[in-house]
Design a protein around this motif. Structure first.
Motif, PDB file in Angstrom:
ATOM      1  N   LYS C  23       0.822  -1.208   0.000  1.00 24.97           N
ATOM      2  CA  LYS C  23       0.000   0.000   0.000  1.00 24.97           C
ATOM      3  C   LYS C  23       0.859   1.262   0.000  1.00 24.97           C
ATOM      4  CE  LYS C  23      -4.088  -2.018   2.167  1.00 24.97           C
ATOM      5  NZ  LYS C  23      -4.947  -2.071   3.387  1.00 24.97           N
ATOM      6  N   GLY C  24       1.923   1.250   0.793  1.00 28.52           N
ATOM      7  CA  GLY C  24       2.818   2.406   0.822  1.00 28.52           C
ATOM      8  C   GLY C  24       3.424   2.648  -0.557  1.00 28.52           C
ATOM      9  N   THR C  25       3.788   1.562  -1.223  1.00 30.72           N
ATOM     10  CA  THR C  25       4.373   1.670  -2.555  1.00 30.72           C
ATOM     11  C   THR C  25       3.377   2.286  -3.538  1.00 30.72           C
ATOM     12  OG1 THR C  25       5.732  -0.264  -2.094  1.00 30.72           O
ATOM     13  CG2 THR C  25       5.425   0.319  -4.420  1.00 30.72           C
ATOM     14  N   ILE C  26       2.146   1.829  -3.485  1.00 21.74           N
ATOM     15  CA  ILE C  26       1.110   2.373  -4.383  1.00 21.74           C
ATOM     16  C   ILE C  26       0.886   3.855  -4.106  1.00 21.74           C
ATOM     17  CG2 ILE C  26      -1.362   2.322  -4.924  1.00 21.74           C
ATOM     18  CD1 ILE C  26      -1.240  -0.740  -4.360  1.00 21.74           C
ATOM     19  N   LEU C  27       0.726   4.204  -2.834  1.00 17.56           N
ATOM     20  CA  LEU C  27       0.411   5.596  -2.486  1.00 17.56           C
ATOM     21  C   LEU C  27       1.589   6.525  -2.764  1.00 17.56           C
ATOM     22  CD1 LEU C  27      -1.605   4.977   0.791  1.00 17.56           C
ATOM     23  CD2 LEU C  27      -2.527   5.713  -1.438  1.00 17.56           C
ATOM     24  N   GLY C  28       2.791   5.979  -2.747  1.00 12.78           N
ATOM     25  CA  GLY C  28       3.949   6.788  -3.106  1.00 12.78           C
ATOM     26  C   GLY C  28       3.914   7.187  -4.579  1.00 12.78           C
ATOM     27  N   SER C 125      13.172  -7.243  -5.052  1.00  8.68           N
ATOM     28  CA  SER C 125      13.482  -8.442  -4.276  1.00  8.68           C
ATOM     29  C   SER C 125      12.938  -9.661  -5.015  1.00  8.68           C
ATOM     30  CB  SER C 125      12.829  -8.352  -2.894  1.00  8.68           C
ATOM     31  OG  SER C 125      12.735  -9.646  -2.325  1.00  8.68           O
ATOM     32  N   PRO C 126      13.729 -10.728  -5.114  1.00 10.35           N
ATOM     33  CA  PRO C 126      13.221 -11.918  -5.804  1.00 10.35           C
ATOM     34  C   PRO C 126      12.123 -12.641  -5.029  1.00 10.35           C
ATOM     35  CG  PRO C 126      15.459 -12.287  -4.997  1.00 10.35           C
ATOM     36  CD  PRO C 126      15.132 -10.866  -4.695  1.00 10.35           C
ATOM     37  N   THR C 127      11.818 -12.191  -3.818  1.00  9.48           N
ATOM     38  CA  THR C 127      10.775 -12.862  -3.045  1.00  9.48           C
ATOM     39  C   THR C 127       9.532 -11.999  -2.835  1.00  9.48           C
ATOM     40  OG1 THR C 127      11.626 -12.101  -0.918  1.00  9.48           O
ATOM     41  CG2 THR C 127      12.508 -14.174  -1.761  1.00  9.48           C
ATOM     42  N   PHE C 128       9.491 -10.800  -3.403  1.00  2.41           N
ATOM     43  CA  PHE C 128       8.334  -9.943  -3.139  1.00  2.41           C
ATOM     44  C   PHE C 128       7.984  -9.093  -4.361  1.00  2.41           C
ATOM     45  CE2 PHE C 128       6.354  -7.180   0.517  1.00  2.41           C
ATOM     46  CZ  PHE C 128       5.097  -7.398  -0.024  1.00  2.41           C
ATOM     47  N   HIS C 129       7.563  -9.783  -5.423  1.00  2.00           N
ATOM     48  CA  HIS C 129       7.164  -9.057  -6.621  1.00  2.00           C
ATOM     49  C   HIS C 129       5.852  -8.313  -6.426  1.00  2.00           C
ATOM     50  CE1 HIS C 129       9.868 -11.651  -9.469  1.00  2.00           C
ATOM     51  NE2 HIS C 129      10.550 -10.934  -8.611  1.00  2.00           N
ATOM     52  N   GLY C 130       5.077  -8.726  -5.425  1.00  3.36           N
ATOM     53  CA  GLY C 130       3.852  -7.985  -5.106  1.00  3.36           C
ATOM     54  C   GLY C 130       4.170  -6.529  -4.801  1.00  3.36           C
ATOM     55  N   ARG C 131       5.172  -6.328  -3.968  1.00  2.00           N
ATOM     56  CA  ARG C 131       5.571  -4.967  -3.598  1.00  2.00           C
ATOM     57  C   ARG C 131       6.390  -4.285  -4.688  1.00  2.00           C
ATOM     58  NH1 ARG C 131      10.105  -4.851   0.821  1.00  2.00           N
ATOM     59  NH2 ARG C 131      11.212  -5.618  -1.020  1.00  2.00           N
ATOM     60  N   ASP C 132       7.279  -5.048  -5.331  1.00  2.42           N
ATOM     61  CA  ASP C 132       8.309  -4.415  -6.155  1.00  2.42           C
ATOM     62  C   ASP C 132       7.958  -4.330  -7.632  1.00  2.42           C
ATOM     63  OD1 ASP C 132       9.655  -4.206  -3.792  1.00  2.42           O
ATOM     64  OD2 ASP C 132      10.990  -5.904  -4.145  1.00  2.42           O
ATOM     65  N   ILE C 133       7.009  -5.137  -8.086  1.00  3.95           N
ATOM     66  CA  ILE C 133       6.606  -5.073  -9.497  1.00  3.95           C
ATOM     67  C   ILE C 133       5.096  -4.819  -9.613  1.00  3.95           C
ATOM     68  CG2 ILE C 133       6.517  -6.297 -11.701  1.00  3.95           C
ATOM     69  CD1 ILE C 133       8.986  -7.870 -10.869  1.00  3.95           C
ATOM     70  N   MET C 134       4.287  -5.686  -8.997  1.00  2.00           N
ATOM     71  CA  MET C 134       2.844  -5.584  -9.234  1.00  2.00           C
ATOM     72  C   MET C 134       2.228  -4.321  -8.633  1.00  2.00           C
ATOM     73  SD  MET C 134       1.616  -9.579  -9.161  1.00  2.00           S
ATOM     74  CE  MET C 134       2.883 -10.353  -8.141  1.00  2.00           C
ATOM     75  N   ALA C 135       2.616  -3.975  -7.409  1.00  2.00           N
ATOM     76  CA  ALA C 135       2.050  -2.766  -6.793  1.00  2.00           C
ATOM     77  C   ALA C 135       2.423  -1.515  -7.588  1.00  2.00           C
ATOM     78  CB  ALA C 135       2.486  -2.651  -5.332  1.00  2.00           C
ATOM     79  N   PRO C 136       3.705  -1.326  -7.928  1.00  2.00           N
ATOM     80  CA  PRO C 136       4.002  -0.107  -8.705  1.00  2.00           C
ATOM     81  C   PRO C 136       3.339  -0.091 -10.079  1.00  2.00           C
ATOM     82  CG  PRO C 136       6.024  -1.390  -8.240  1.00  2.00           C
ATOM     83  CD  PRO C 136       4.926  -1.999  -7.451  1.00  2.00           C
ATOM     84  N   VAL C 137       3.237  -1.254 -10.734  1.00  2.00           N
ATOM     85  CA  VAL C 137       2.572  -1.274 -12.040  1.00  2.00           C
ATOM     86  C   VAL C 137       1.105  -0.901 -11.889  1.00  2.00           C
ATOM     87  CG1 VAL C 137       1.714  -2.857 -13.827  1.00  2.00           C
ATOM     88  CG2 VAL C 137       4.158  -2.792 -13.277  1.00  2.00           C
ATOM     89  N   ALA C 138       0.443  -1.449 -10.871  1.00  2.00           N
ATOM     90  CA  ALA C 138      -0.966  -1.099 -10.644  1.00  2.00           C
ATOM     91  C   ALA C 138      -1.099   0.398 -10.392  1.00  2.00           C
ATOM     92  CB  ALA C 138      -1.515  -1.898  -9.458  1.00  2.00           C
ATOM     93  N   ALA C 139      -0.181   0.951  -9.618  1.00  2.00           N
ATOM     94  CA  ALA C 139      -0.252   2.381  -9.299  1.00  2.00           C
ATOM     95  C   ALA C 139      -0.065   3.236 -10.553  1.00  2.00           C
ATOM     96  CB  ALA C 139       0.792   2.732  -8.244  1.00  2.00           C
ATOM     97  N   HIS C 140       0.923   2.878 -11.377  1.00  2.00           N
ATOM     98  CA  HIS C 140       1.128   3.651 -12.608  1.00  2.00           C
ATOM     99  C   HIS C 140      -0.066   3.503 -13.542  1.00  2.00           C
ATOM    100  CE1 HIS C 140       5.191   5.147 -11.953  1.00  2.00           C
ATOM    101  NE2 HIS C 140       5.551   3.964 -11.490  1.00  2.00           N
ATOM    102  N   TRP C 141      -0.629   2.311 -13.580  1.00  2.00           N
ATOM    103  CA  TRP C 141      -1.812   2.090 -14.436  1.00  2.00           C
ATOM    104  C   TRP C 141      -2.955   2.998 -13.974  1.00  2.00           C
ATOM    105  CZ3 TRP C 141      -3.865  -3.595 -15.526  1.00  2.00           C
ATOM    106  CH2 TRP C 141      -4.468  -3.627 -16.789  1.00  2.00           C
TER     107      TRP C 141
END
Lengths: 275, 275, 275
Positions: C23-28, C125-141
């Motif tokens: 959530k922090g990643t998205i809101l950022g 991080s290779p163990t947290f694509h939710g935070r590092d890839i999917m969340a930022p992509v959703a936010a940019h979308w």
């Protein structure tokens, strides 16, 4: 101006109405605040666990985010309540060690002891300063009130919990399991920065009588049911089971010792030169 | 104009998607609503527990907040659905006693029986009026629709649960444990207003075969592990264990009798004169 | 323009800080996003359960909502991450079957394999694509970036889980219990559309050695403690106990067979003509 973010971390659980009472209080003062739950499942009164959680999340939040953290067994007693500026963020929390881990990485820039009743709820319950002092102060801060308004700027150090970082002894790093997450992954006190950057496939990781060889890069490297060691997303050594629950497989949780043995061959130096 | 607040309280738990379905429905109608979870852990169908939770939170929320409360074992049956104006707030709930406690403190100003399908979801499931009737009505209300639009203004009384307030018999107040919170604090039906304001350090509090002397002001007054009685943040007598779990220590939960004995000496009068 | 909605569904639980980090990643990236938790209690790595939950909620959310779904046992491995346009909504999820159920009802209009690191967190991080890839992509979308920016538009089919829909064999519909909800209601794979629309009061519903006669319309039709069958709010056959917990009463959970026998009399045709 973007809407201000206030995160909430407590040990209140989610069955009671305590968290909602804090949120209503905040929104009554600043209806434009964006509220984000960090977790309310910090085990009751476990300040040390809360300190780790705060440390895990700060980096993910944007500048100026206010982190409101209430794990406060001393509520109503002598402990101070603080408004603190550290790193790019702001914190409202009791001075009981809850900010320890963040403060080790980001020296506090400004620390205010909260005293000004003008920013409190009209009636203050001696058992719920989260609702009656910390929530309203966080809300007013999010509106742009200068933190110095909340009380006295102090220069002393924050109360600090004992360091739980792993120790490095010659060729072995000695740490412990800090907690297991909801997947049963065992998060240890051994930080990535303590592990030599090369030769990681030769390391021996020991925990609960088991020895694992080498760090993997992710949970799916390995066969289903296999025990793995890897660096988790917060930069700590984790022990996991692919598609399984390491805490259950090993029958352990926090406090269990974890060791990393670095092979003594000079392969480390060599590889470093190769880059 | 500040963004309207809609709180949600249900017995749906958080593992299923029911709460999210309600939120999606609300945001589809009013994307500017601020949604706040009160709790979704009201035990299934325990309307009385929900009534207490609502009563605990209303004061913390600003004027006009809409409290959407769905503990609705009679869904699809004869019970009415209501839009109610009470105190400074608005409520959408089944007429099954869920509003009892709030209605005792704030006489309803206006009660509307919800009937106008124009404000319902196009298809109404007979098992999920929370999503298909109450959520959309709350959302339209938050947009400024007059409540009279939702159905018929009625003048009858709300359905009311039996009063659970403690009784005062001569020098003893007889109540019961209502629930234990996530800390194991035992919340009783004895309200602060029922306890004489002076001489509180001489009171005897009896519960589960134990007798405690005097009210403390907060959880940290006392030795670790000690049983304490105090007035909690909702104005009720609580029994707690410092840094511990009173429900576990006493082996009890709701329904257990709790008594407060007021000492018969005239110390009360004297102290009152001192102020 | 209304504020964009991003829902989050994960198997992360709520005790850890993983959801808050997303959530922090998205809101950022998009401080105006409205975040809605679907559930974080998908059992660890149970992609199939997540696929059902997503299917249950989509209809309740308005057009353009971004559903960010992270049940991702293969994180860091070979599986692709996708941005998908289906129905009126958008989805960010691993290509592991999580979108199966929604994709059966709404053919994907556009599928993008996420590859463009410009939209990732600086460190992944290779163990947290939710935070590092999917969340930022959703936010940019949610900010209006065209999905084609995120990677390669692909035309292949999404990875699909085996169909769990009930089978119709002559006069019996054979399905199974998919899960029990927090009320203990047993949700089956038998869909309302598979059950003849008339003669429903004559159907025989068999499960766990019990036979129930006829579909009720809601949970309160029946005596307290009685076993009932009805069509639940997601359009599936459910077995419930009035004011009780069917999973506990029957001692079963998912996987148990459930059958609906359609009476062979021609009453169905007759009733249909009556409308």
């Amino acid at each position: 101006m973007p809407r201000p973010i206030i995160t909430l971390m407590t040990d209140f659980g989610i069955a009671d109405s305590y968290v909602a009472q804090m949120k209503g209080t905040i929104l009554g003062i600043n209806p434009d605040a964006t509220l984000v739950d960090v977790t309310h499942q910090v085990p009751p009164q476990q300040v040390a666990r809360g300190a780790f959680v705060l440390d895990e999340i700060v980096e993910a939040f944007p500048e100026s985010t206010i982190h409101l953290a209430v794990v406060d067994p001393g509520v109503g007693g002598e402990r101070a309540l603080l408004a603190v500026e550290m790193g790019r963020w702001r914190f409202v929390a009791p001075d009981n060690g809850l900010l320890t881990n963040v403060a080790r990485r980001y020296a506090p820039r400004r620390v205010i002891r909260i005293e000004n009743r003008r920013y409190f709820r009209a009636t203050v319950s001696p058992t719920f300063h989260g609702r009656d002092i910390m929530a309203p102060v966080a809300a007013h801060w999010s509106l742009g009130v200068d933190a110095a308004e909340f009380g006295t700027v102090i220069s002393g150090r924050l109360i600090s919990l004992p360091e739980s970082k792993a120790e490095i002894l010659d060729d072995v790093i000695v740490g412990e399991v800090l907690w297991s997450d909801s997947f049963g992954n065992l998060i240890t006190s051994i930080e990535e920065s303590q592990i030599p950057p090369t030769g990681r496939s030769d390391l021996c990781i020991e925990c609960a009588g088991r020895t694992l060889r080498g760090l993997r890069s992710n949970y799916s490297e390995g066969n289903p049911g296999e025990l793995l060691a890897l660096i988790g997303s917060s930069g700590r050594l984790e022990i996991a089971v692919r598609d399984g629950n390491a805490a259950r497989v090993l029958g352990i949780s926090n406090g269990e010792k974890a060791r990393v043995r670095v092979p003594s061959e000079p392969s480390t130096r060599r590889e470093r030169n190769d880059r």
